[in-house]
Design a protein around this motif. Structure first.
Motif, PDB file in Angstrom:
ATOM      1  N   HIS A 162      11.174  44.674   9.565  1.00  0.00           N
ATOM      2  CA  HIS A 162      10.766  43.305   9.292  1.00  0.00           C
ATOM      3  C   HIS A 162      10.209  43.128   7.883  1.00  0.00           C
ATOM      4  O   HIS A 162       9.659  42.078   7.559  1.00  0.00           O
ATOM      5  CB  HIS A 162       9.729  42.824  10.321  1.00  0.00           C
ATOM      6  N   MET A 163      10.342  44.153   7.040  1.00  0.00           N
ATOM      7  CA  MET A 163       9.941  44.028   5.635  1.00  0.00           C
ATOM      8  C   MET A 163      11.007  44.667   4.756  1.00  0.00           C
ATOM      9  O   MET A 163      11.685  45.613   5.173  1.00  0.00           O
ATOM     10  CB  MET A 163       8.579  44.691   5.393  1.00  0.00           C
ATOM     11  N   GLU A 164      11.145  44.160   3.553  1.00  0.00           N
ATOM     12  CA  GLU A 164      12.094  44.716   2.595  1.00  0.00           C
ATOM     13  C   GLU A 164      11.341  45.213   1.367  1.00  0.00           C
ATOM     14  O   GLU A 164      10.263  44.716   1.020  1.00  0.00           O
ATOM     15  CB  GLU A 164      13.134  43.672   2.189  1.00  0.00           C
ATOM     16  N   GLY A 202       4.870  36.326   0.102  1.00  0.00           N
ATOM     17  CA  GLY A 202       5.179  36.816   1.440  1.00  0.00           C
ATOM     18  C   GLY A 202       4.013  36.616   2.385  1.00  0.00           C
ATOM     19  O   GLY A 202       2.942  36.118   1.997  1.00  0.00           O
ATOM     20  N   ILE A 235      14.389  41.443  10.246  1.00  0.00           N
ATOM     21  CA  ILE A 235      15.009  40.536   9.283  1.00  0.00           C
ATOM     22  C   ILE A 235      16.527  40.534   9.433  1.00  0.00           C
ATOM     23  O   ILE A 235      17.207  39.762   8.747  1.00  0.00           O
ATOM     24  CB  ILE A 235      14.614  40.927   7.838  1.00  0.00           C
ATOM     25  N   LEU A 252      13.903  35.511  10.263  1.00  0.00           N
ATOM     26  CA  LEU A 252      13.333  36.581  11.077  1.00  0.00           C
ATOM     27  C   LEU A 252      13.730  36.390  12.536  1.00  0.00           C
ATOM     28  O   LEU A 252      13.637  35.276  13.071  1.00  0.00           O
ATOM     29  CB  LEU A 252      11.803  36.587  10.958  1.00  0.00           C
ATOM     30  N   LEU A 260       7.349  41.001   3.725  1.00  0.00           N
ATOM     31  CA  LEU A 260       8.102  40.016   4.494  1.00  0.00           C
ATOM     32  C   LEU A 260       7.958  38.706   3.735  1.00  0.00           C
ATOM     33  O   LEU A 260       6.899  38.080   3.738  1.00  0.00           O
ATOM     34  CB  LEU A 260       7.556  39.903   5.917  1.00  0.00           C
TER      35      LEU A 260
END
Length: 363
Positions: free
Chosen positions: A147-149, A88, A220, A191, A185
């Motif tokens: 914006h992050m998982e 990432g 995302i 994105l 990310l």
């Protein structure tokens, strides 16, 4: 009129509701402004034409634009601490401690959370379009949106001994365990970016936080989902503002009702006072001047003893024929069909049963 007292609880409820409605309204206006800007923002595809558009734009800058592309690192990417095959450009590690704390008011155990450690790491990255045109993303940690998982989550539960359990009940705190999470990310993720799009002097495209104060977004999810989330947020703030305003209006109505009831009591007392003054003015014995404290007491006692048993204000000046009672005034005998039936004979302590209605005035 007496002063109108406002209770402390009423003042606190009114002030809290008005303050909360004002705060919620300001947040709603901010969310609504952001939503309007998102709806008006132009959408651009990341390709070779984007540079041509910016070249003819004043200042080579679009203050608020929407782009979408695939995430690619500039240099070496970050590697997940728990899954070595995952890479990432943004990484966030969080270690939180969970405890149960005894609440003496509700008589229950409530969950308490404390952050023990937090680490955020980032490497430069770009958004790549269909023809490999790249837009560099600046200041990604300042952006709003998801914006992050989550790539790792694990809860480490604490094992207790008997002495630990006794100590927890005495201290009022129970340690449940620690939760570690990692968010990234990932490279290759799609994105959506919303911000200020500029063409740098070296010919590179950059996406950065807007200089006009608008909100910077990296997500995302697609743009429609991002727009729906902002609409939902604005709706929640609007609902809270309306609910707080209604609560404040309810408190004001309650205060107005109490004030009106106090006014009604005041008006009733004024009416009774005026009626009392009128009756005193109509009574000649009450208007007669009397000198000295003892004379006033004798006059009041005589007035009470000789008052008409019907109106209780005028002196007795009428004798009822047949029974011979002197108990009424002339006005009362004219208004009452049987004044003698209302008279109690003091001498015999019995009711007067006379049915004679004739009366004559005592001269």
């Amino acid at each position: 009129m007496e002063e109108f007292p406002v209770k402390v609880s009423e003042a606190v409820c009114l002030g809290a509701s008005l303050a909360l409605s004002g705060i919620c309204y300001c947040l709603y206006k901010k969310s609504r402004t952001t939503l309007d800007k998102l709806e008006d923002a132009p959408h651009f595809t990341i390709d070779g034409k984007l540079k041509d558009i910016l070249k003819v734009t004043p200042g080579a800058c679009l203050q608020y634009a929407v782009i979408e592309g695939a995430v690619q690192p500039v240099g070496e990417p970050l590697t997940s601490s728990f899954q070595k095959e995952m890479f990432g450009v943004l990484q966030k590690f969080l270690l939180r401690e969970h405890r149960l704390v005894w609440n003496s008011l509700s008589r229950t155990w409530t969950d308490s959370e404390r952050v023990l450690h937090q680490r955020v790491t980032a490497v430069p990255f770009v958004l790549v379009g269909s023809d490999n045109t790249a837009v560099r993303v600046l200041c990604p940690l300042q952006a709003s949106g998801v914006h992050m998982e989550t790539t790792h989550e694990k809860f480490h539960q604490v094992n207790y001994g008997f002495s630990d359990i006794i100590g927890q009940y005495l201290s009022g705190e129970k340690l449940k365990g620690q939760l570690e999470t990692e968010e990234m990310l990932k490279v290759g993720a799609t994105l959506t970016g919303v911000g200020e799009l500029i063409l740098d002097t070296d010919g590179t495209l950059n996406l950065r936080p807007p200089s006009n104060g608008s909100e910077y977004f990296l997500s995302i999810t697609d743009f429609d989902t991002l727009l729906g989330e902002q609409e939902s947020t604005a709706g929640w703030w609007k609902g809270l503002a309306i609910a707080s305003a209604v609560a404040g209006a309810g408190v004001l109505l309650w205060l107005g009702r109490r004030y009106y009831n106090q006014l009604k009591v005041h008006w009733q007392r004024e009416k009774e006072r005026r009626e009392f003054d009128r009756l005193r003015a109509e009574n000649p014995r009450a208007r007669a001047p009397v000198a000295g404290h003892e004379a006033i007491e004798d006059e009041e006692e005589e007035h009470l003893e000789n008052a008409c048993v019907i109106c209780l204000t005028q002196p007795r000046n009428c004798i009822l024929l047949e029974c011979g009672h002197v108990c009424c005034c002339t006005a009362a005998t004219r208004l009452s069909p049987s004044p003698a039936a209302l008279f109690v004979d003091r001498a015999s302590a019995g009711w007067c049963l006379s049915t004679m209605f004739e009366a004559t005035v005592i001269t």
